[in-house]
Enzyme design. Structure first.
Site: not given
Ligand SMILES: NC(=O)C1=CN([C@@H]2O[C@H](COP(=O)(O)OP(=O)(O)OC[C@H]3O[C@@H](n4cnc5c(N)ncnc54)[C@H](OP(=O)(O)O)[C@@H]3O)[C@@H](O)[C@H]2O)C=CC1
Ligand SMILES: O=C1O[C@H](COP(=O)(O)O)[C@@H](O)[C@H](O)[C@H]1O
Length: 503
Positions: A21, A184, A222, A246, A350, A372, A381, A401
């Site tokens: 660390l 952290h 992760e 966290h 979300r 995010r 949004l 944003l």
């Molecule tokens: N500013 C930015 O960076 C932006 C990025 N985007 C991108 O556009 C893409 C679409 O975004 P978004 O609309 O948020 O949707 P996502 O595709 O990121 O997923 C929406 C949510 O649904 C969950 N999910 C995925 N598959 C299933 C399923 N089959 N059943 C139930 N839940 C499910 C996901 O979980 P899990 O995460 O565990 O898969 C996530 O929580 C993403 O890649 C996103 O990063 C969109 C807008 C702005």
């Molecule tokens: O405290 C911990 O956090 C890390 C994740 O931290 P991040 O800043 O990389 O998101 C996690 O990997 C570790 O297992 C846990 O002890």
């Protein structure tokens, strides 16, 4: 609480200086603050550990972990490292602390310091934490001739009993004012953004409640496993590792009431108030997983790790649904989910809102607010608008944003840089208070006892690189989340052909 700023002639001691660390987080954070001008050149930094090392050997070990962004990097690193020295001594004997104290007293005397300012950072395993804290108080505290701030790392105990025991031993020697329990995540940019986002935007006030919000998810993913450190992780598990701390911290900031002022104690009062509203967890309503080999066989399963008991029931994935029993959130499912060895690395919040139930737009997608935390800080949004052009169709788009597009040339501190600076300023806002710990362990200990008990169920298997156990989507659906067809939604650009798939 004293918010005297430790500015010039501060002594910073990093205990556990030879450890992981310290090397990967603590010293790089100190260097980052120095590089950005938030740590004075008059600071004295001392590494303290049992390993035998010279000053130069410690300095050399640290260099690969420093992030330098300018061409003066070599000079900058050299300037920083000349602040760093090393003391090799045991943690359980007085002589090391006595030597440390005389070094700091000499440092203070040479600079005519009238009030000694000392920041002691315990980058140590919990097993030596009390020994060091007790010896520091006995042999390296300036008494009324100075101020000491003690930064201590999680885990603060393993459960309610051990956390209370830790606190029982600590409270008589170090005051809450001197203690800075670091989580952290509270230093992460988007987590620090929670309060301004929530309480500096009046438009949110009307919809940030159970009249409009139908589910909240906080996801920690992760895409790597325990990578040979399963032996360490086996007695911890994902719930204790990141959810009791966290994710719970993120949840409190997301759902708490507005503090009456910016005073750190007013902020932490509201966090504790929210925590106390969380209903007892039902262990039977938690989805538990343990990762297995990846589908293509290239990544090992958790039990393939030679350092892990082949019969281990260690939980590497968990999804749970909390309920906040207050007027604002009663009835809204709050899902926490966290896992190692998943299909992506991200931390995201979300918030899904009620759908339009009838009238001309009853078919559109629900609004979702996504924050995010990492990677690539963003908040967007998801909303519905008219499809551009001659037709009168609607489509999903977003108010977006994305920090990397919207902010240029900003120094966004690493979490540890931000928190060490808060401590130098005597600001406790983003540190964990004793009563917060008490409530969070009270909440999670029964679940941990169930998960780690003799009759604990075998966690559900999920392939390394998947989204988690097969039952996850159903679990999300059962707990209020409505996953909608994303085929017509594309980001960052939408073109007519994408929309035609829907229209
Ligand atoms: N500013 C930015 O960076 C932006 C990025 N985007 C991108 O556009 C893409 C679409 O975004 P978004 O609309 O948020 O949707 P996502 O595709 O990121 O997923 C929406 C949510 O649904 C969950 N999910 C995925 N598959 C299933 C399923 N089959 N059943 C139930 N839940 C499910 C996901 O979980 P899990 O995460 O565990 O898969 C996530 O929580 C993403 O890649 C996103 O990063 C969109 C807008 C702005
Ligand atoms: O405290 C911990 O956090 C890390 C994740 O931290 P991040 O800043 O990389 O998101 C996690 O990997 C570790 O297992 C846990 O002890």
């Amino acid at each position: 609480m004293s918010n005297v700023e430790f500015k010039e002639n501060t002594a910073i001691v990093v205990f556990g200086a030879s450890g992981d660390l310290a090397k990967k987080k603590t010293f790089p954070a100190l260097f980052g603050l120095f590089r950005e001008g938030y740590l004075s050149k008059t600071t004295k930094i001392i590494g303290y550990a049992r390993s035998k090392m010279t000053d130069e050997e410690l300095r050399t070990r640290l260099i690969p972990f420093f992030k330098t962004t300018t061409e003066q990097s070599k000079t900058l690193v050299a300037d920083f490292l000349q602040l760093v020295t090393y003391v090799s001594a045991p943690y359980d004997q007085p002589e090391g602390y006595q030597k440390l104290n005389s070094i700091i007293e000499k440092f203070d005397a040479e600079r005519n310091v009238t009030e000694s300012h000392r920041l002691y950072y315990l980058a140590l395993p919990p097993s030596v934490f009390i020994t060091v804290a007790s010896n520091l108080k006995k042999y390296a505290h300036p008494g009324d001739k100075g101020l000491v701030r003690l930064i201590v790392e999680k885990p603060f105990g393993r459960d309610l009993k051990t956390s209370r025991e830790l606190q029982r031993q600590l409270a008589p020697i170090w005051t809450e004012e001197e203690l800075y329990r670091i989580d952290h995540y509270l230093g992460k940019e988007m987590v620090k953004n929670m309060l301004p986002f929530r309480f500096a935007n009046n438009f949110l006030a009307a919809c940030w409640n159970n009249n409009f919000v139908t589910s909240v998810q906080i996801a920690f993913k992760e895409q790597f496993g325990t990578e040979g450190r399963g032996g360490y992780f086996d007695s911890i598990g994902i719930i204790r590792d990141v959810m009791q701390n966290h994710l719970l911290q993120v949840l409190t900031l997301l759902l708490m009431e507005r503090p009456r002022s910016a005073d750190p104690e007013a902020v932490r009062d509201e966090k504790v108030r929210l925590l106390k509203c969380i209903k007892e967890l039902d262990p039977k309503k938690v989805l538990l997983g343990q990762y297995t080999q990846s589908e293509d066989g290239t990544k090992p399963g958790y039990l393939d790790d030679a350092t892990v008991d082949p019969k281990s029931k260690c939980v590497t994935f968990a999804a749970m649904c909390l309920e906040v029993d207050n007027e604002r959130w009663e009835g809204v499912p709050i899902i926490l989910r966290a896992g190692k060895a998943l299909n992506a690395s991200k931390v995201e919040i979300r918030v899904q809102f009620k759908g339009t139930t009838n009238g001309m737009y009853s078919e559109v997608s629900r609004n979702e607010l996504v924050i995010r935390v990492q990677p690539d800080e963003a908040m967007y949004l998801k909303m519905n608008t008219k499809v551009p052009g001659i037709k009168n169709e609607t489509t999903t788009t977003e108010l977006d944003l994305s920090y990397k597009d919207r902010y240029k040339n900003f120094y966004i501190p690493e979490a540890y840089e931000s928190l060490i600076r808060d401590c130098l300023h005597g600001d406790h806002s983003n540190f964990v208070r004793d009563d917060e710990l008490e409530v969070s362990w009270k909440l999670f200990t029964p679940l941990l006892n169930f998960v780690e008990g003799d009759d604990a169920p075998m966690p559900l298997p999920y392939a390394y690189g998947s989204r988690g156990p097969n039952g996850l989507n159903q679990y999300l659906a059962n707990n209020g989340y409505v996953y909608e067809n994303h085929s017509s939604y594309s980001w960052p650009i939408t073109t007519p052909d994408v929309l035609s798939s829907k229209i």
